[in-house]
Write a protein that holds these residues in place. Structure first.
Motif, PDB file in Angstrom:
ATOM      1  N   ASP A  40       0.841  -1.194   0.000  1.00  0.00           N
ATOM      2  CA  ASP A  40       0.000   0.000   0.000  1.00  0.00           C
ATOM      3  C   ASP A  40       0.877   1.245   0.000  1.00  0.00           C
ATOM      4  O   ASP A  40       2.102   1.157   0.074  1.00  0.00           O
ATOM      5  CB  ASP A  40      -0.935  -0.015   1.211  1.00  0.00           C
ATOM      6  CG  ASP A  40      -2.055  -1.036   1.048  1.00  0.00           C
ATOM      7  OD1 ASP A  40      -2.612  -1.122  -0.064  1.00  0.00           O
ATOM      8  OD2 ASP A  40      -2.365  -1.738   2.019  1.00  0.00           O
ATOM      9  N   ASP A  41       0.254   2.444  -0.080  1.00  0.00           N
ATOM     10  CA  ASP A  41       1.031   3.680  -0.183  1.00  0.00           C
ATOM     11  C   ASP A  41       1.668   4.077   1.150  1.00  0.00           C
ATOM     12  O   ASP A  41       2.564   4.907   1.187  1.00  0.00           O
ATOM     13  CB  ASP A  41       0.160   4.830  -0.701  1.00  0.00           C
ATOM     14  CG  ASP A  41      -0.155   4.642  -2.184  1.00  0.00           C
ATOM     15  OD1 ASP A  41       0.523   3.831  -2.842  1.00  0.00           O
ATOM     16  OD2 ASP A  41      -1.083   5.301  -2.682  1.00  0.00           O
ATOM     17  N   ALA A  42       1.182   3.505   2.232  1.00  0.00           N
ATOM     18  CA  ALA A  42       1.819   3.700   3.536  1.00  0.00           C
ATOM     19  C   ALA A  42       2.028   2.318   4.142  1.00  0.00           C
ATOM     20  O   ALA A  42       1.256   1.393   3.891  1.00  0.00           O
ATOM     21  CB  ALA A  42       0.933   4.548   4.457  1.00  0.00           C
ATOM     22  N   ALA A  43       3.100   2.177   4.920  1.00  0.00           N
ATOM     23  CA  ALA A  43       3.387   0.904   5.576  1.00  0.00           C
ATOM     24  C   ALA A  43       2.688   0.858   6.921  1.00  0.00           C
ATOM     25  O   ALA A  43       2.567   1.881   7.594  1.00  0.00           O
ATOM     26  CB  ALA A  43       4.890   0.766   5.791  1.00  0.00           C
ATOM     27  N   VAL A  94      11.940   4.961   5.718  1.00  0.00           N
ATOM     28  CA  VAL A  94      11.319   5.072   4.406  1.00  0.00           C
ATOM     29  C   VAL A  94      12.312   5.819   3.515  1.00  0.00           C
ATOM     30  O   VAL A  94      13.138   6.584   4.006  1.00  0.00           O
ATOM     31  CB  VAL A  94       9.959   5.811   4.452  1.00  0.00           C
ATOM     32  CG1 VAL A  94       8.909   4.965   5.158  1.00  0.00           C
ATOM     33  CG2 VAL A  94      10.087   7.170   5.145  1.00  0.00           C
ATOM     34  N   SER A 128       8.815   1.590   3.190  1.00  0.00           N
ATOM     35  CA  SER A 128       7.985   2.236   2.180  1.00  0.00           C
ATOM     36  C   SER A 128       8.887   3.182   1.401  1.00  0.00           C
ATOM     37  O   SER A 128      10.005   3.477   1.825  1.00  0.00           O
ATOM     38  CB  SER A 128       6.814   2.988   2.826  1.00  0.00           C
ATOM     39  OG  SER A 128       5.865   3.392   1.859  1.00  0.00           O
TER      40      SER A 128
ATOM     41  N   THR B  55       4.959   6.667   5.884  1.00  0.00           N
ATOM     42  CA  THR B  55       5.055   6.804   4.433  1.00  0.00           C
ATOM     43  C   THR B  55       5.925   7.983   4.044  1.00  0.00           C
ATOM     44  O   THR B  55       6.216   8.854   4.875  1.00  0.00           O
ATOM     45  CB  THR B  55       3.643   6.963   3.816  1.00  0.00           C
ATOM     46  OG1 THR B  55       3.717   6.822   2.393  1.00  0.00           O
ATOM     47  CG2 THR B  55       3.053   8.334   4.135  1.00  0.00           C
ATOM     48  N   ASP B  82      -1.651   9.843   1.897  1.00  0.00           N
ATOM     49  CA  ASP B  82      -1.167   8.457   1.884  1.00  0.00           C
ATOM     50  C   ASP B  82      -1.400   7.789   3.238  1.00  0.00           C
ATOM     51  O   ASP B  82      -1.675   6.587   3.306  1.00  0.00           O
ATOM     52  CB  ASP B  82       0.326   8.401   1.532  1.00  0.00           C
ATOM     53  CG  ASP B  82       0.559   8.474   0.020  1.00  0.00           C
ATOM     54  OD1 ASP B  82      -0.416   8.359  -0.754  1.00  0.00           O
ATOM     55  OD2 ASP B  82       1.726   8.640  -0.383  1.00  0.00           O
ATOM     56  N   LEU B  83      -1.288   8.547   4.318  1.00  0.00           N
ATOM     57  CA  LEU B  83      -1.603   8.004   5.646  1.00  0.00           C
ATOM     58  C   LEU B  83      -3.099   7.740   5.772  1.00  0.00           C
ATOM     59  O   LEU B  83      -3.526   6.668   6.213  1.00  0.00           O
ATOM     60  CB  LEU B  83      -1.149   8.973   6.744  1.00  0.00           C
ATOM     61  CG  LEU B  83       0.357   9.219   6.839  1.00  0.00           C
ATOM     62  CD1 LEU B  83       0.650  10.357   7.814  1.00  0.00           C
ATOM     63  CD2 LEU B  83       1.094   7.953   7.254  1.00  0.00           C
ATOM     64  N   LYS B  86      -4.541   4.659   4.340  1.00  0.00           N
ATOM     65  CA  LYS B  86      -4.269   3.441   5.108  1.00  0.00           C
ATOM     66  C   LYS B  86      -5.181   3.394   6.340  1.00  0.00           C
ATOM     67  O   LYS B  86      -5.026   2.532   7.211  1.00  0.00           O
ATOM     68  CB  LYS B  86      -2.791   3.452   5.511  1.00  0.00           C
ATOM     69  CG  LYS B  86      -2.245   2.153   6.028  1.00  0.00           C
ATOM     70  CD  LYS B  86      -2.154   1.079   4.968  1.00  0.00           C
ATOM     71  CE  LYS B  86      -1.865  -0.273   5.626  1.00  0.00           C
ATOM     72  NZ  LYS B  86      -1.990  -1.381   4.673  1.00  0.00           N
ATOM     73  N   ARG B 219      -7.617   4.702  -1.804  1.00  0.00           N
ATOM     74  CA  ARG B 219      -6.397   5.048  -2.528  1.00  0.00           C
ATOM     75  C   ARG B 219      -6.620   6.433  -3.106  1.00  0.00           C
ATOM     76  O   ARG B 219      -7.723   6.736  -3.588  1.00  0.00           O
ATOM     77  CB  ARG B 219      -6.186   4.007  -3.649  1.00  0.00           C
ATOM     78  CG  ARG B 219      -4.848   3.958  -4.349  1.00  0.00           C
ATOM     79  CD  ARG B 219      -3.656   3.516  -3.506  1.00  0.00           C
ATOM     80  NE  ARG B 219      -3.686   2.243  -2.835  1.00  0.00           N
ATOM     81  CZ  ARG B 219      -3.087   1.113  -3.265  1.00  0.00           C
ATOM     82  NH1 ARG B 219      -2.432   1.111  -4.408  1.00  0.00           N
ATOM     83  NH2 ARG B 219      -3.131   0.010  -2.543  1.00  0.00           N
ATOM     84  N   ASP B 220      -5.580   7.269  -3.057  1.00  0.00           N
ATOM     85  CA  ASP B 220      -5.714   8.576  -3.709  1.00  0.00           C
ATOM     86  C   ASP B 220      -5.126   8.493  -5.110  1.00  0.00           C
ATOM     87  O   ASP B 220      -3.976   8.120  -5.281  1.00  0.00           O
ATOM     88  CB  ASP B 220      -5.069   9.697  -2.879  1.00  0.00           C
ATOM     89  CG  ASP B 220      -3.628   9.437  -2.493  1.00  0.00           C
ATOM     90  OD1 ASP B 220      -3.219   8.257  -2.451  1.00  0.00           O
ATOM     91  OD2 ASP B 220      -2.903  10.411  -2.241  1.00  0.00           O
TER      92      ASP B 220
END
Lengths: 336, 336
Positions: A40-43, A94, A128, B55, B82-83, B86, B219-220
């Protein structure tokens, strides 16, 4: 990659298919860990309650590779060390890459390999990341930015603002190795075969020091060197720091190179050294645990904090005193 | 500054006196918060135990300023989002600046002002940072990298790998606003006065959605646009996603600009929109809370996930079907 690509193109920063291939084949395969593979876009991380340290640095060093390191090793060690200097065990990083179009793919791969190795040495996971590609005219190769989080163990409070008169100043080893190694890599000054950057992660050196008790402040003397770091500590804590010039360890090749270039080793960058300010009565024990680690083998007491006008005074080998100022101007751009 | 400096010089990245002035007078004064003011190389935070999101993204957008935003606003909103995607409440950011020598000081100040404003909107603090300066030939202005951490509330699990057949796909508003606004800022296509990027922090939109339950994935749709994001979700979750073209909201000026430039709005970047995949039975409630927020006022159901070969199918207004592929190549470099 389906067709092996030899160079980075703008498409590798598009967000689309080429970028996904790059992430899978260059980054994910080399930095592999379960958190990074979440995709995903953030861990997502799970942490205990408590105090955390959080930091970031960008790395723009030229050349990308030099004896003893490269931009990838710096990008891991530098951020890990900023956490360690706060008394925090480094946990997660990151990494964000800004790449100039045309960069050779195998250069990027070597940098990422080096990051993977440095992360393993430091005991951290890179969880990430991000990749942007810009026209070659807008970035001459590669910039890497890392951010990191670490856990500050209960009871440890280390800050540049904690120095008190009477405290002892320790440096963990020779100064200027990184700065001079990179300078030599730019235009070979013939400094000899042992010349190398000191770039290294320092948490394994720091943890036993903290266990001794009495550590007031830690700082890694990177840009601006030892002289600038001592000035930061003096200003933050409002103390005078007196340094014995002849106690500061400097390698012969660093001294020779610095003389040739008209530079002072005390202003040269370090990437695997630390300055510790410690309570006087704990100094011997702390030195002992430092010297038991290869990274602190040449640790030395170099001075003391005193009450007085904030600033740094250098006592030279002939007994004279002179102010050791913070770096003015810039003599070594892009050293890290 | 003692003597007011109008442009960034290499000395501002030296680690020395000029850099300390820059940090104090440009960064610390604008982003002021108690943690940033600690003044060490890493910030100290106190967190509850639990799940965190972590992220990073770099921002290289050109031009630096455009209607509706600038690189500073993007650097805060992009990482905050991004946060949020999630399922994490954004808490703390760090920011790293790579500056091309010669950048006008007041441009940097405007960018940092904008970051401060966006951080306030998003409810986050910028707690640590770094500045590097490189020769103008190595960076044509300014790159900003941010990293962020956020707290994932107990019970929320949102991931691109959670999409299941039968789920409903929602977009929070019109697509392509950011991409087209930046394109227009590069070479004025006369798209009219209302034209602006959608750059915005989205946690306040996301939190009530999560409280509804049934949110599988968020998701963005930034680089690569809606089409690429849907492909990522389809691949991560191994589902087929069918999108109704006429349900995707697109502003008239975006459609007009895209036609003029031969671009598809579905591939244009967004910086204040999200794609949500939700359980079908929760979709109405989730749409309701989204539309109650200005940022989700035009939220719409645009399709469904189905069992089948992973990929995205677009059903056009005349009833035909065609594959909607992930972005290939790069048509809009440096859009964020």
């Amino acid at each position: 990659m389906n067709q092996r690509e030899n160079n980075i193109t703008l498409a590798h920063g598009s967000g689309g298919r080429a970028m996904h291939r790059l992430i899978a084949e260059v980054f994910r395969s080399r930095l592999s860990n379960p958190i990074l593979l979440q995709g995903d876009d953030a861990a997502e991380l799970t942490l205990e309650a408590g105090r955390l340290a959080f930091t970031t640095d960008s790395y723009v060093v030229r050349p990308l590779f030099f004896p003893g390191g490269d931009i990838g090793r710096l990008a891991v060690c530098g951020t890990v060390n900023d956490l360690a200097m706060k008394g925090a065990r480094p946990l997660y990083l990151v990494a964000s890459f800004i790449i100039g179009e045309g960069l050779m793919m195998d250069i990027l791969e070597r940098v990422v390999d080096s990051m993977a190795q440095a992360a393993a040495e430091a005991g951290v996971s890179i969880v990430s990341g991000d990749t942007k590609v810009v026209e070659h005219s807008a970035c001459d190769g590669l910039f890497v930015t890392t951010a990191g989080i670490g856990r500050i163990e209960a009871g440890w409070t280390v800050s540049g603002s904690n120095v008190r008169p009477g405290d002892v100043i320790i440096v963990s080893g020779t100064v200027g190795d990184h700065g001079m190694a990179v300078m030599n890599a730019r235009g070979d000054f013939g400094l000899g075969g042992e010349m190398a950057s000191d770039a290294a992660p320092l948490w394994d050196l720091v943890a036993p020091m903290l266990n001794c008790g009495g550590v007031r402040a830690l700082r890694d003397p990177t840009r601006g060197g030892l002289a600038t770091t001592l000035n930061e500590l003096a200003e933050q804590s409002k103390v005078r720091i007196v340094v014995e010039e002849e106690c500061v360890p400097v390698r012969d090749w660093v001294r020779a190179g610095a003389e040739m270039l008209g530079l002072d080793p005390l202003y040269l960058a370090n990437e695997g050294k630390l300055v510790a300010v410690v309570e006087a009565e704990r100094a011997d024990d702390i030195l002992k645990v430092m010297r038991a680690n290869q990274k602190g083998r040449e640790a030395a007491v170099i001075g003391r904090a005193e009450a007085g006008e904030p600033g740094v005074i250098l006592r030279t080998s002939i007994g004279s005193h002179r102010p050791l100022l913070m770096l003015e101007g810039e003599h070594l751009p892009r050293i890290c």
